[in-house]
Design a protein around this motif. Structure first.
Motif, PDB file in Angstrom:
ATOM      1  N   GLU A 109       0.683  -1.187  -0.026  1.00  0.00           N
ATOM      2  CA  GLU A 109       0.162   0.045  -0.015  1.00  0.00           C
ATOM      3  C   GLU A 109       0.824   1.315   0.017  1.00  0.00           C
ATOM      4  O   GLU A 109       0.351   2.525  -0.322  1.00  0.00           O
ATOM      5  N   ARG A 148       0.488 -13.292  -0.263  1.00  0.00           N
ATOM      6  CA  ARG A 148      -0.406 -12.041  -1.016  1.00  0.00           C
ATOM      7  C   ARG A 148      -1.535 -11.651   0.001  1.00  0.00           C
ATOM      8  O   ARG A 148      -2.298 -12.385   0.008  1.00  0.00           O
ATOM      9  N   PRO A 149      -1.429 -10.555   0.759  1.00  0.00           N
ATOM     10  CA  PRO A 149      -2.279 -10.216   1.520  1.00  0.00           C
ATOM     11  C   PRO A 149      -3.906 -10.072   0.699  1.00  0.00           C
ATOM     12  O   PRO A 149      -3.941  -9.379  -0.566  1.00  0.00           O
ATOM     13  N   SER A 150      -4.747 -10.300   1.659  1.00  0.00           N
ATOM     14  CA  SER A 150      -6.058 -10.579   0.971  1.00  0.00           C
ATOM     15  C   SER A 150      -6.864  -9.141   1.283  1.00  0.00           C
ATOM     16  O   SER A 150      -7.930  -8.838   0.662  1.00  0.00           O
ATOM     17  N   ARG A 151      -6.244  -8.383   2.004  1.00  0.00           N
ATOM     18  CA  ARG A 151      -6.670  -7.008   2.289  1.00  0.00           C
ATOM     19  C   ARG A 151      -5.613  -6.111   2.691  1.00  0.00           C
ATOM     20  O   ARG A 151      -4.259  -6.700   2.555  1.00  0.00           O
ATOM     21  N   ALA A 152      -5.731  -4.980   3.074  1.00  0.00           N
ATOM     22  CA  ALA A 152      -4.635  -4.240   3.570  1.00  0.00           C
ATOM     23  C   ALA A 152      -3.702  -5.181   4.678  1.00  0.00           C
ATOM     24  O   ALA A 152      -4.296  -5.647   5.636  1.00  0.00           O
ATOM     25  N   THR A 153      -2.291  -5.306   4.398  1.00  0.00           N
ATOM     26  CA  THR A 153      -1.470  -5.895   5.120  1.00  0.00           C
ATOM     27  C   THR A 153      -1.774  -5.799   6.687  1.00  0.00           C
ATOM     28  O   THR A 153      -1.712  -6.790   7.272  1.00  0.00           O
ATOM     29  N   HIS A 209      -4.213  -5.237   8.272  1.00  0.00           N
ATOM     30  CA  HIS A 209      -5.529  -5.794   8.819  1.00  0.00           C
ATOM     31  C   HIS A 209      -5.622  -7.219   8.703  1.00  0.00           C
ATOM     32  O   HIS A 209      -6.683  -7.994   9.251  1.00  0.00           O
ATOM     33  N   GLY A 210      -4.445  -7.871   8.317  1.00  0.00           N
ATOM     34  CA  GLY A 210      -4.399  -9.236   8.201  1.00  0.00           C
ATOM     35  C   GLY A 210      -3.289  -9.982   8.904  1.00  0.00           C
ATOM     36  O   GLY A 210      -2.814 -11.139   8.585  1.00  0.00           O
ATOM     37  N   ASN A 213      -2.561 -16.368   0.541  1.00  0.00           N
ATOM     38  CA  ASN A 213      -2.912 -15.373   1.284  1.00  0.00           C
ATOM     39  C   ASN A 213      -2.569 -15.236   2.821  1.00  0.00           C
ATOM     40  O   ASN A 213      -1.433 -16.142   2.817  1.00  0.00           O
ATOM     41  N   GLU A 214      -3.104 -14.849   3.571  1.00  0.00           N
ATOM     42  CA  GLU A 214      -2.518 -15.036   5.189  1.00  0.00           C
ATOM     43  C   GLU A 214      -2.184 -16.287   5.353  1.00  0.00           C
ATOM     44  O   GLU A 214      -2.847 -17.120   5.248  1.00  0.00           O
TER      45      GLU A 214
END
Length: 258
Positions: free
Chosen positions: A14, A234-239, A241-242, A204-205
């Motif tokens: 981001e 690969r983060p599924s959302r902003a890093t 938040h995971g 993902n996470e």
């Protein structure tokens, strides 16, 4: 309990690359790894890292868009590999990076293996204090890549017989290649000098897909593993938040140490 590093090529995207180390440190990571840090100078990375350990970089891959994936096992590209390795080793020395992932490249056959082994032995001799990691990559994501099997990597590591050369154990690639990451670890754990984690099958996470992260960390402790565990996913959302998985593993570590 191992220390955890953030792969800054894949996490915290981001923000710009030089802003990612600060976010990783704030999020609770103990260190970082960067696939290809060559777009910035050592001085720029020193400033950006601000004391956060950089624990792994890759050798230069060549022209990625044109299909290059490194050159260590590519016949006829010995000089190109060696120039790239020396560049990686120099940067590693400047940034106190303990280990470099040597990318094998797209190749196959006995001649490729001979070139690979010779190049690895040469690299180890040039930088005897630098760890060298060999990472098998699954053929679906990396078609034609020479090193595509953990048993192949184990045999090469054993044939070289050099303490500084080991296997980079990526849980996700192990599961993709062999279908049983735990079985791969049980067989090759003593040869491993770097660990990477991600969720399966989505990458993902970390967690799920039969991956027992707490069990893996316990196994690392039991076997005396002294390396790092790097989050390469690969983060599924902003890093930010995971990262529940990181908080959970760190909490477990505190409980064990209490």
């Amino acid at each position: 309990m191992p220390n955890f590093a953030a792969n800054l090529t894949m996490l915290f995207t981001e923000v710009s690359a030089l802003d990612r180390p600060g976010l990783a440190a704030q999020a609770g990571f103990d260190g970082a790894e960067i696939l290809f840090p060559y777009d910035y100078s050592a001085k720029e990375w020193e400033t950006a890292l601000a004391g956060l350990p950089l624990v792994m970089i890759n050798t230069p891959p060549g022209d990625w868009a044109a299909g290059d994936r490194g050159f260590a096992a590519v016949p006829g590209e010995e000089q190109r590999f060696r120039d790239g390795f020396l560049r990686a080793a120099e940067l590693a020395a400047r940034l106190a990076v303990p280990r470099v992932h040597v990318m094998a490249g797209v190749a196959k056959g006995p001649q490729a293996e001979q070139v690979y082994v010779e190049n690895l032995a040469w690299a180890a001799a040039q930088s005897p204090d630098l760890g060298i990691a060999l990472e098998p990559l699954n053929p679906d994501d990396m078609p034609g890549y020479f090193l595509n099997d953990f048993d192949q990597a184990g045999r090469i590591v054993d044939d070289l017989g050099l303490a500084q050369v080991g296997i980079q154990f990526d849980l996700w690639h192990a599961a993709r290649i062999h279908g049983d990451a735990a079985g791969v670890w049980a067989k090759h754990g003593p040869r491993v000098n770097h660990v990477q984690i991600a969720g399966f099958p989505s990458r993902n996470e970390p967690g799920g897909g039969g991956f027992d992260l707490a069990g893996l960390c316990a196994s690392l402790d039991e076997t005396g593993y002294q390396g790092w565990v790097s989050a390469e996913y690969r983060p599924s959302r902003a890093t930010v938040h995971g990262l529940a998985w990181l908080a959970a593993l760190k909490a477990r570590s505190r409980l064990i140490g209490a």
